[in-house]
Scaffold this active site. Structure first.
Site, PDB file in Angstrom:
ATOM      1  N   ASP A   1       0.826  -1.320   0.108  1.00  0.00           N
ATOM      2  CA  ASP A   1       0.088   0.196   0.387  1.00  0.00           C
ATOM      3  C   ASP A   1       0.987   1.201   0.218  1.00  0.00           C
ATOM      4  O   ASP A   1       1.903   0.869   0.214  1.00  0.00           O
ATOM      5  CB  ASP A   1      -0.910   0.033   1.629  1.00  0.00           C
TER       6      ASP A   1
ATOM      7  N   HIS B   1      -6.289   3.023  -4.361  1.00  0.00           N
ATOM      8  CA  HIS B   1      -5.859   3.729  -2.650  1.00  0.00           C
ATOM      9  C   HIS B   1      -6.814   4.883  -2.548  1.00  0.00           C
ATOM     10  O   HIS B   1      -6.333   5.740  -1.245  1.00  0.00           O
ATOM     11  CB  HIS B   1      -4.885   3.427  -1.825  1.00  0.00           C
TER      12      HIS B   1
ATOM     13  N   HIS C   1      -5.148   9.319  -0.332  1.00  0.00           N
ATOM     14  CA  HIS C   1      -5.216   8.719   0.919  1.00  0.00           C
ATOM     15  C   HIS C   1      -5.725   8.929   2.240  1.00  0.00           C
ATOM     16  O   HIS C   1      -5.119   9.603   3.588  1.00  0.00           O
ATOM     17  CB  HIS C   1      -3.572   8.368   2.051  1.00  0.00           C
TER      18      HIS C   1
ATOM     19  N   HIS D   1       3.433  -2.029   3.034  1.00  0.00           N
ATOM     20  CA  HIS D   1       3.688  -1.009   2.187  1.00  0.00           C
ATOM     21  C   HIS D   1       4.718  -0.671   2.082  1.00  0.00           C
ATOM     22  O   HIS D   1       5.937  -0.936   1.751  1.00  0.00           O
ATOM     23  CB  HIS D   1       3.559  -0.062   3.848  1.00  0.00           C
TER      24      HIS D   1
HETATM   25 ZN   LIG Z   1      -2.350   2.596   3.076  1.00  0.00          ZN
END
Ligand SMILES: [Zn+2]
Length: 259
Positions: A82, A133, A137, A229
């Site tokens: 991510d 995503h 964010h 991540h």
């Molecule tokens: Zn995230």
């Protein structure tokens, strides 16, 4: 004769006034300004709000809404990365995945895609899957009005397709996992399934590589979706953990792309 009399009266009045003993009402100082005097300036009013106040955020549901993808549907596990693409970390993560001959799902942020379209092209070229995503964010996106949710997701997909025309974006992942039924519904309307996870080693909180590896190994079950991540901060520990995490998952479960 008449003039001299008036002058005498005036002198008497003035002397009396100066002595302070019973002057005429007109001679006393006015206690309030006459009506013709300009009004004292008032306090400057605050500027009128031209932008209407934002509607209140809808509350987060007590439990995760229905319709989330949380497992691979097979015994094999899936890797998800991510918050990228990030020029410092994404290329190195891609190198690790290539070396291990596995593919993953990259949950990309619109503003990062805009800055690094070449990285997005490499992700797709090397056979990885894409997941929206959100544009920037926004942890509260799922709590905003449906029109705002839709605009954000559409904008992000548009940026992805500016980098890679015809890119498939089969998944949406809500930042922070702060899902609502509304965001799941909007994602579905835009042909995206809502992708949650089952294993979260919390690499974003920067534990050591050994801790990340241990957490993944301990909680990975058949069909797990592992959250890691490749952006959003210093990902050196994630990167350092990658090789062992991937080889461990391959050995214990097998790693497959989400379908
Ligand atoms: Zn995230």
């Amino acid at each position: 004769m008449r003039h001299r009399f008036l002058l005498a009266v005036l002198v008497v009045l003035l002397v009396a006034g100066c002595g302070g003993g019973g002057g005429t009402p007109e001679a006393t100082a006015p206690s309030s300004p006459p009506p013709s005097a300009p009004l004292p300036p008032e306090a400057t009013p605050s500027p009128t709000r031209t932008v209407p106040p934002k509607p209140a955020l809808r509350p987060l549901p007590a439990k995760l809404p229905a319709g989330l993808v949380r497992t691979t549907g097979t015994k094999k596990v899936a890797l998800t990365f991510d918050d990228g693409p990030d020029p410092a970390w994404t290329p190195k993560v891609l190198d690790r995945l290539k070396a291990a001959k596995v593919t993953a799902t990259f949950c990309v942020v619109g503003t990062q895609v805009r800055k690094h379209p070449g990285l997005l092209r490499r992700i797709v070229r090397e056979g990885h899957q894409l997941c929206n995503h959100s544009w920037n964010h926004d942890l509260d996106l799922a709590r905003r009005p449906v029109s705002e949710i839709r605009a954000d997701l559409v904008r992000t997909n548009r940026e992805i397709r500016r980098a890679v025309p015809d890119a498939k974006v089969p998944f949406y992942r809500q930042p922070g996992g702060r899902w609502t039924a509304e965001v799941v519904k909007v994602a579905k309307q835009l042909d995206m399934r809502s992708l949650h996870w089952t294993v979260d080693p919390q690499d974003w909180a920067k534990p050591t590589a050994a801790t990340i590896e241990k957490r993944v190994k301990r909680s990975a079950r058949p069909g797990a979706v592992v959250l890691l991540h490749d952006g959003g901060g210093n990902r050196s520990a994630t990167l350092a953990a990658c090789a062992k995490v991937i080889s461990g998952l391959k050995r214990d479960h097998g790693v497959a792309r989400l379908t």
